[in-house]
Design a protein around this motif. Structure first.
Motif, PDB file in Angstrom:
ATOM      1  N   SER A   1      50.623  31.770  48.333  1.00  0.00           N
ATOM      2  CA  SER A   1      52.021  31.386  48.537  1.00  0.00           C
ATOM      3  C   SER A   1      52.891  31.669  47.321  1.00  0.00           C
ATOM      4  O   SER A   1      54.048  31.262  47.288  1.00  0.00           O
ATOM      5  CB  SER A   1      52.092  29.885  48.857  1.00  0.00           C
ATOM      6  N   ALA A   2      52.360  32.398  46.312  1.00  0.00           N
ATOM      7  CA  ALA A   2      53.103  32.532  45.059  1.00  0.00           C
ATOM      8  C   ALA A   2      53.384  33.970  44.645  1.00  0.00           C
ATOM      9  O   ALA A   2      54.208  34.188  43.762  1.00  0.00           O
ATOM     10  CB  ALA A   2      52.336  31.821  43.934  1.00  0.00           C
ATOM     11  N   TYR A   3      52.732  34.960  45.213  1.00  0.00           N
ATOM     12  CA  TYR A   3      52.931  36.333  44.744  1.00  0.00           C
ATOM     13  C   TYR A   3      54.298  36.842  45.186  1.00  0.00           C
ATOM     14  O   TYR A   3      54.769  36.562  46.275  1.00  0.00           O
ATOM     15  CB  TYR A   3      51.808  37.243  45.248  1.00  0.00           C
ATOM     16  N   ALA A   4      54.930  37.629  44.325  1.00  0.00           N
ATOM     17  CA  ALA A   4      56.290  38.105  44.592  1.00  0.00           C
ATOM     18  C   ALA A   4      56.382  39.619  44.694  1.00  0.00           C
ATOM     19  O   ALA A   4      57.462  40.158  44.935  1.00  0.00           O
ATOM     20  CB  ALA A   4      57.241  37.628  43.485  1.00  0.00           C
ATOM     21  N   GLY A   5      55.278  40.323  44.493  1.00  0.00           N
ATOM     22  CA  GLY A   5      55.259  41.761  44.697  1.00  0.00           C
ATOM     23  C   GLY A   5      54.788  42.074  46.107  1.00  0.00           C
ATOM     24  O   GLY A   5      53.880  41.423  46.629  1.00  0.00           O
TER      25      GLY A   5
ATOM     26  N   ARG B   1      58.714  38.208  37.382  1.00  0.00           N
ATOM     27  CA  ARG B   1      59.540  37.077  36.977  1.00  0.00           C
ATOM     28  C   ARG B   1      59.224  35.798  37.767  1.00  0.00           C
ATOM     29  O   ARG B   1      60.097  35.041  38.148  1.00  0.00           O
ATOM     30  CB  ARG B   1      61.039  37.433  37.064  1.00  0.00           C
ATOM     31  N   VAL B   2      57.928  35.599  37.968  1.00  0.00           N
ATOM     32  CA  VAL B   2      57.473  34.380  38.617  1.00  0.00           C
ATOM     33  C   VAL B   2      57.102  33.369  37.543  1.00  0.00           C
ATOM     34  O   VAL B   2      56.288  33.653  36.668  1.00  0.00           O
ATOM     35  CB  VAL B   2      56.253  34.634  39.525  1.00  0.00           C
ATOM     36  N   SER B   3      57.726  32.212  37.596  1.00  0.00           N
ATOM     37  CA  SER B   3      57.384  31.118  36.687  1.00  0.00           C
ATOM     38  C   SER B   3      57.677  29.821  37.434  1.00  0.00           C
ATOM     39  O   SER B   3      58.801  29.309  37.413  1.00  0.00           O
ATOM     40  CB  SER B   3      58.197  31.207  35.389  1.00  0.00           C
TER      41      SER B   3
END
Length: 907
Positions: free
Chosen positions: A640-644, A599-601
């Motif tokens: 700086s953007a990965y969420a897993g 759910r990265v946007s």
């Protein structure tokens, strides 16, 4: 700090104000015919010291700028077959022309004497024989002793503290910035002199239009056609040791080539000789060292602050070839082909005790030890076409690199043992194109850059229960406090983190330049585009291959794209005394990060203005003063953007909150510099001051588990700052009467940064000071020596208190005795001391050598005993400001070893 900046700028301004004295004019003979190459000097009355000097051009014209507090100065003119004249003039701007009387110059005896250092225009020449000693064999041996020049441990050459932008041999740039091989292997006997080309603009069509603040080095050989090179073959014992170096070279008028093969297991890091050390201006396109995107890593043993030969346990084979040829009769078109292959194995081992000093875990101690094996297998090829003419420029650089690297670690942490491995193949392709086309009185420049890279990495840890790592539990309610758990693996399970990253970077620009009265204006348009595709997964797998742990929160399927249309205006000015350039870019940044699984946007659309400028003023023949400043923006990258959750290292997981915005870092910096270089009295010095301030919107917030020593790295949205100011000074002087070169350096750097750890916000402050002294002497026929010393002091404050003060003292002494012709006895002493509070560690290393030189054949036979005391462990204390901890470290070193080596020149 602001007061220091104000004082420094006031001093700089005062120097510029009193330097506005210039005398110019024309020198002719009695018949009014111009006299070229006449010397014009300005001196203070009654003092034997030259303030400034100049040389008349082909029209007999001269121009000399000087600085003096006296009301009057002496102007002296000398020319061959003319009677010298001296005239006292006022200390003011003026135009004076002179007619010289003819006077035959009687030569009673012919003696050819070459000045050690001579200067003509922007070129300073050094006679190599004036600085070498009996034990020197290569260009690098002598280069380290030349005033104003430094050679770093990585091979980078500095002039007046700044890296050079080109390295030429007989005016040709064979190595394209990877000049370490020539510098370390070119015999000194083949070199006539070393030339420093100050303010060197390497692109011919841009000279006198676009200034440069960097210097270049040109190695002028004794012969226009030279076949030379250097070789060594060495063997040792306990265990079997080898060291082979074979580097033949050819430098001709049409072509040049260097072939290099080096292999050893004695701790010499020869594979880095092929590294790009600098030498590309933006007008030439782009070039850099190709490297892997090393996201996944095994736990890595520390390295000591020692010469690398003291601790590097290696087995390396490095092969490279460089070729240059002119493709046309005018020698404007060049073809260069470069290739290299590296096969290397490195072993490393340490033991660390980490003691936490503050916060909730003050007094806790973590004990770790790590044994590593690193395997490097790398192939690189490069093809370059260049045309560098006064009426046009073209350069296309195509390179390909392939890595097959692998790392291993056996780690022990609080009694638990983990077997770790990383496999990391990488493929990379780059192409850089730049061309400058003259169009009437204008210049049109097109630049294009394409880079594609594919990184695959797999980290495996066995057994998986070695990873007692905290991770954040999912929340049932957003207002609930953070809760953490520990992954529980079944016995016999391996933890596997897989990773793949595909990267595409492109940049295309077009500009047109207008020149008038020394000014050049360059409007430019460009488009930068980059795309990163990241796929990762973490799982636990039993020996039989059955998964027993996985979860969607440990996966990433992220695409990160950046589109940056931009426009800019470049402004350049070049005159006899002023060089300045400025770039005024406007960037239209468009960034997106998307991962449906996580759910990265995220997106960012922002227009930024990021100007930079540089101004330099040359005065009084020997002085230069400069100012520079810039504003830059960085909006992070895919890291700086990965969420897993990702296990980047067995020490802990990393993760970014999907609700955090895209990082924004705004940095402002300003710097000033005063430089003095006087080849007439062999004195060089420079003073620098710089200040930078960075503002960020995200703050690292690691969570520490002191019972296991593992850390979960995450970030929180919070504005934070980091500032840095640095003052540096260097003075170098050569004393010809004593054949001694000496220099003194001083550095003071203070940094401050906001930090966050275990729900406790604080500020880290670091002050580092260092003093350096270097001297070499070749005065005595029976002895020469080199001595380098540095003293350092580092103070760290954190959480409102002092974390610690770390003091260091390092020195290296190399003494060579020449008791009998062609016989040399050497002694080397490395001393490294560290002190923190009551903890003090002294590390001393001694080497002795004997060398016999077969002068007729130019062959040396050397017997060397290294690390006589057989010191096997390096001990030191370090300060870890991020974790508020003291680290006591013991690192394995190379044992005592004896080597017999035969050294020779190829011709």
């Amino acid at each position: 700090m602001k007061k220091n900046v104000f004082i420094f700028l006031m001093f700089l301004s005062s120097v510029l104000v009193i330097a506005q004295k210039t005398v110019s004019g024309k020198i002719t003979d009695e018949d009014g015919i111009a006299i070229p190459s006449a010397s014009v000097t300005v001196e203070e009355p009654g003092k034997d010291a030259i303030l400034a000097y100049g040389i008349t051009n082909s029209k007999g014209e001269y121009k000399v700028s000087f600085t003096s507090a006296e009301s009057n100065v002496d102007l002296k003119v000398k020319a061959f077959n003319q009677k010298p004249l001296t005239k006292q003039i006022s200390n003011s701007d003026q135009t004076l022309s002179f007619k010289m009387e003819s006077e035959a110059t009687e030569i009673k005896e012919v003696q050819l004497k070459t000045r050690m250092i001579t200067s003509r225009g922007d070129t300073i020449s050094y006679d190599l024989k004036a600085f070498d000693s009996k034990n020197d064999r290569t260009l690098a041996d002598v280069m380290k002793k030349i005033p104003g020049i430094e050679v770093n441990t990585d091979g980078t050459i500095l002039y007046q503290g700044n890296a050079i932008n080109k390295f030429y041999v007989n005016g040709k740039d064979l190595m394209e910035g990877a000049y370490g091989t020539i510098n370390s292997s070119l015999p000194k006997d083949a070199v006539q002199k070393v030339e420093v080309l100050e303010n060197h603009q390497p692109i011919n069509i841009l000279r006198d239009k676009v200034p440069s603040d960097q210097a270049a080095i040109n190695i002028k050989l004794k012969n226009s056609v030279t076949m030379t090179g250097r070789g060594e073959v060495g063997v040792g014992m306990d265990p079997f040791l080898w060291n082979v170096k074979l580097t033949p070279m050819f430098f001709g008028q049409k072509s040049q080539w260097v072939v290099n093969y080096k292999t050893n297991n004695v701790g010499e890091q020869v594979e880095n000789e092929g590294n790009f050390l600098g030498g590309f201006s933006p007008w030439e396109g782009r070039k850099s060292n190709t490297s892997q995107n090393d996201w996944l890593n095994v736990e890595t043993a520390s390295v000591p602050n020692l010469p690398i030969k003291r601790y590097l346990m290696n087995s390396v084979h490095y092969l490279s070839a460089n070729y240059l040829t002119n493709m046309d009769k005018k020698k404007e078109w060049e073809l260069k082909a470069n290739a290299s292959y590296t096969n290397n194995t490195v072993e490393r081992e340490d033991n660390i005790e980490t003691i936490y000093q503050a916060g909730d875990f003050a007094g806790s101690k973590i004990v770790t030890s790590t044994r590593n094996r690193f395997f490097t297998d790398k192939l690189k090829g490069e093809l370059i076409f260049t045309k560098n003419a006064k009426k046009g420029f073209f350069k296309n650089t195509t390179s390909f690199s392939q890595f097959w690297n692998a790392d291993r670690a056996l780690a022990t942490r609080q009694g638990r043992i983990g077997d770790e491995s990383v496999e990391s193949p990488t493929s990379s392709f780059q192409n850089s194109l730049s061309t400058i086309i003259p169009w009437k009185e204008k210049m049109i420049n097109f630049r294009s850059y394409i880079n594609y890279q594919d990184d695959r990495q797999t980290l495996q840890v066995s057994p998986a229960n070695y990873l007692q790592i905290p991770y954040k539990l999912p929340k049932t309610n957003e207002n609930d406090p953070d809760q953490f758990g520990t992954i529980n693996f079944l016995p016999g399970t391996n933890a596997i983190q897989s990773f793949r990253l595909k990267t595409l970077d492109t940049s295309h620009t077009a500009n047109i330049s207008f020149s008038t009265k020394g000014w050049t204006f360059t409007p430019q348009v460009g488009l930068d585009f980059s795309s990163d595709k990241l796929d990762t997964n973490f799982e636990g797998v039993t020996v039989s291959g059955t998964p027993n742990f996985n979860g969607s929160e440990y996966e990433n399927n992220l695409r990160f794209t950046e589109v940056n249309p931009n426009v800019s205006l470049g402004i350049n000015y070049k005159s006899d005394t002023w060089s300045l350039f400025a770039n005024l870019p406007v960037n239209f940044n468009n960034i997106k990060a998307e991962d449906d699984l996580r759910r990265v946007s995220k997106s960012l659309n922002k227009t930024t203005f990021t100007p930079n400028f540089f101004a330099q003023y040359s005065f009084a023949s020997f002085w230069k003063a400069s100012l520079n400043g810039s504003i830059s923006n960085n909006f992070g990258d895919i890291k700086s953007a990965y969420a897993g959750y990702m296990l980047l290292s067995p020490a802990g997981f990393n993760v970014m909150d999907p609700d955090n915005p895209i990082p924004q870092i705004n940095t402002k910096s300003v710097g000033s510099r005063i430089e003095y270089r006087n080849p007439l009295n062999n004195l060089f010095f420079n003073v620098n001051y710089s200040l930078s301030d960075s503002k960020r919107n995200l703050l690292s917030a690691p969570i520490l588990d002191p019972t296991t020593g593992f850390t979960l790295i995450q970030y929180r949205e919070q504005d934070n700052h980091s500032t840095s100011n640095r003052f540096a000074a260097e003075v170098g002087k050569y004393f010809p009467k004593f054949k001694t070169n000496a220099s003194i350096t001083y550095n003071n750097t203070t940094t401050k940064a906001d930090a966050f750890l275990n729900n406790d916000q604080f500020e880290n402050k670091n002050n580092a000071q260092s003093y350096g002294f270097k001297i070499n002497n070749t005065y005595f026929e029976w002895m020469s020596f080199d001595y380098n010393m540095s003293i350092s002091r580092t103070k760290q404050d954190s959480r409102g208190g002092t974390l610690g003060i770390n003091n260091g003292y390092n020195h290296n002494l190399a003494v060579f005795f020449y008791p009998i012709e062609n016989h040399t006895v050497g002694f080397n002493w490395d001393q490294l001391n560290t002190k923190n509070g009551n903890n003090k560690y002294n590390n001393a290393f001694y080497d002795v050598s004997y060398q016999f030189s077969w002068a007729k054949k130019k062959i040396d036979f050397e017997l060397k005993w290294m690390n006589i005391a057989n010191r096997r462990v390096f001990e030191t204390f370090n300060l870890n400001g991020q974790l508020n901890a003291l680290e006591y470290t013991r690192i394995q070193l190379r044992p005592s070893q004896v080597m017999f080596t035969v050294k020779f020149n190829f011709k």
